[in-house]
Design an enzyme around this catalytic site. Structure first.
Site, PDB file in Angstrom:
ATOM      1  N   ALA A 115       0.994  -1.284   0.015  1.00 11.45           N
ATOM      2  CA  ALA A 115      -0.045   0.064  -0.113  1.00 11.45           C
ATOM      3  C   ALA A 115       0.750   1.303  -0.017  1.00 11.45           C
ATOM      4  O   ALA A 115       2.093   1.229   0.195  1.00 11.45           O
ATOM      5  CB  ALA A 115      -0.837  -0.009   1.172  1.00 11.45           C
ATOM      6  N   LYS A 116       0.378   2.395  -0.322  1.00 15.38           N
ATOM      7  CA  LYS A 116       1.012   3.594  -0.340  1.00 15.38           C
ATOM      8  C   LYS A 116       0.008   4.759   0.077  1.00 15.38           C
ATOM      9  O   LYS A 116      -1.333   4.573  -0.356  1.00 15.38           O
ATOM     10  CB  LYS A 116       1.798   3.841  -1.419  1.00 15.38           C
TER      11      LYS A 116
END
Ligand code: NAD
Length: 437
Positions: A107-108
């Protein structure tokens, strides 16, 4: 940059497609799934600024994949952050975790803002509200943020506090990593990425692939960026006997054939706000630093620094990607032609997420490990990952691994092999879990 289009989505797609071409029997439907993010969250919220005015902020959290476990990845605060950039970094996190055998997906997050123009109180309010907006996304066992550019341990403390206030009565410490020690941060986390770069390089060089460069001791090292990753890498490589011949920050670079002591550079930067101007050094531009005489080049600043425009001028024998995505696909091809080896970001800078994982484990168990224990475990993980990629790279060269016709028998470079290993692991886990329903 006339020769190539540089766009995070296109770049990560090109890298993925190059690797996927080597993986026979990867079904098209699965390829589509692995290419696309699972969820993209875009939030907008108003904040009252210190002067009483109201400003609306835009933020993102992209979850790329959760096949191995909760999604994991940093949050950056930057005026230029975009969903494209965040999506490509979320993918990198999936591959990085898979390569390191961590039970995480990728994720980011990003928030469009300029931290240099915000007070601490404004940053605190923005972070708390951003966390509230993403309250249903974040979770100790669902999605776990960490610091990235222009966020730090304090930002993580605010996220933890906000989440814990909204969901009290549970052990919520594992909801973020990269926390201050006082809140359950791990010893060794601040140094983990730079130290991991050193462990990866040490192991890679021990394979004796590069004549006259089989150990760090005696190597001439140039480092672009003297922030968390770059300054720690300078210290670690120096401690192993390397000569730090050049370093830079956003104001420019310095060079000396005789080598620099990282403690002296830090002291100078602390006093003057930049490394430029250090006594007995030549001043270099950041472009010149990348092309200086050295054995090992560590880009540890930002994206797309090594491009089709400068790749042919690089003199280093080995590039170790401390930063995420510092090299474009066109530059990769040129470096290959010139026989320059490269340890890719998903391997070289994976020390950070690895010690974040250790922090998460310590938080779940309510433990604090000794620093030596953290570092020993980090070294083992880095060595294992380098060995896995190296073996596969060699297998392609000795014919143990066949190159499919689609790639005309050309064996893949290190970045591609690292991606092949990671993609195969995620694809296999997806199929073994079984497609539901
Ligand atoms: P940081 O903000 O602490 O340091 C960045 C440094 O780069 C600063 O010294 C800055 O002055 C310099 N810089 C910025 N633009 C530059 C340019 N064009 N040329 C030369 N120097 C420039 O950030 P960091 O945490 O050290 O991260 C650096 C890179 O490493 C980023 O790409 C980040 O995504 C990646 N990374 C960081 C970690 C981590 O644990 N910190 C983990 C994995 C990857």
């Amino acid at each position: 940059m006339d020769n190539e289009t540089i766009n995070p989505v296109i770049t990560s797609q090109q890298q993925f497609d190059t690797a996927a071409a080597y993986i026979e029997h990867l079904q098209k439907g699965l390829v589509d799934f692995l290419k696309k993010p699972k969820h993209t969250h875009i939030v907008h919220f108003p904040i009252e600024m210190d002067d009483g005015t109201v400003k609306t902020f835009e933020g993102y959290r992209v979850i790329h994949n959760r096949v191995f476990g909760p999604s994991k990845g940093g949050i950056r605060y930057h005026p230029d952050v975009s969903t494209d950039e965040v999506t490509s970094f979320a993918k990198l996190m999936t591959w990085k975790s898979a390569l390191m055998h961590l039970p995480f997906g990728g994720a980011k997050g990003g928030l469009v803002c300029n931290t240099k123009e915000l007070s601490q109180n404004e940053l605190k309010r923005i972070t708390r509200r951003f966390t509230t907006e993403l309250f249903d996304v974040f979770g100790p066992d669902t999605d776990i943020p960490a610091p990235d550019m222009y966020t730090n341990a304090q930002t993580m403390a605010w996220i933890y506090d906000t989440y814990d206030v909204l969901n009290s009565g549970k052990n919520n410490r594992p909801v973020v990593t990269g926390k201050p020690l006082a809140l359950g941060g791990s010893l060794g986390r601040p140094e983990a990425t730079g130290k991991g770069c050193m462990f990866a390089t040490q192991r890679f060089l021990s394979k004796a692939l590069i004549p006259d460069l089989t150990e760090i001791a005696g190597a001439r090292v140039a480092i672009q960026g003297f922030g968390n990753v770059g300054s720690v890498a300078a210290n670690e490589f120096h401690r192993q006997g390397a000569k730090i011949v050049a370093v830079s920050d956003s104001s420019g670079g310095i060079y000396t054939e005789n080598g620099l002591d990282p403690d002296d550079i830090s002291a100078f930067k602390q006093e003057h706000g930049t490394v430029v101007g250090m006594p007995n050094t030549l001043t270099l531009s950041n472009a010149e630093l990348l092309e200086c005489e050295c054995d090992i080049l560590i880009p540890a600043a930002s994206v797309y620094q090594i491009t089709a425009d400068n790749a042919a001028n690089i003199k280093a024998k080995l590039i170790v990607e401390g930063a995420n995505d510092p090299t474009t696909p066109a530059a990769d091809a040129i470096l290959n032609q010139h026989g320059i080896y490269l340890i890719p970001d998903i391997l070289a800078n994976a020390g950070g997420v690895t010690v974040s994982y250790f922090e998460w484990v310590q938080n779940h168990a309510n433990e604090q490990w000794e620093l030596d224990h953290v570092n020993e475990k980090l070294q083992k993980k880095m060595v294992k990952a380098i060995d896995a990629v190296f073996k596969r790279w060699q297998d392609y060269r000795v014919g143990e691994c066949q190159c499919p016709e689609a790639v005309e028998g050309v064996p893949p470079d290190f970045r591609t092999v690292a991606l092949i290993v990671a993609i195969e692991r995620v694809a296999e886990a997806t199929l073994v879990r079984g497609l539901w329903p």
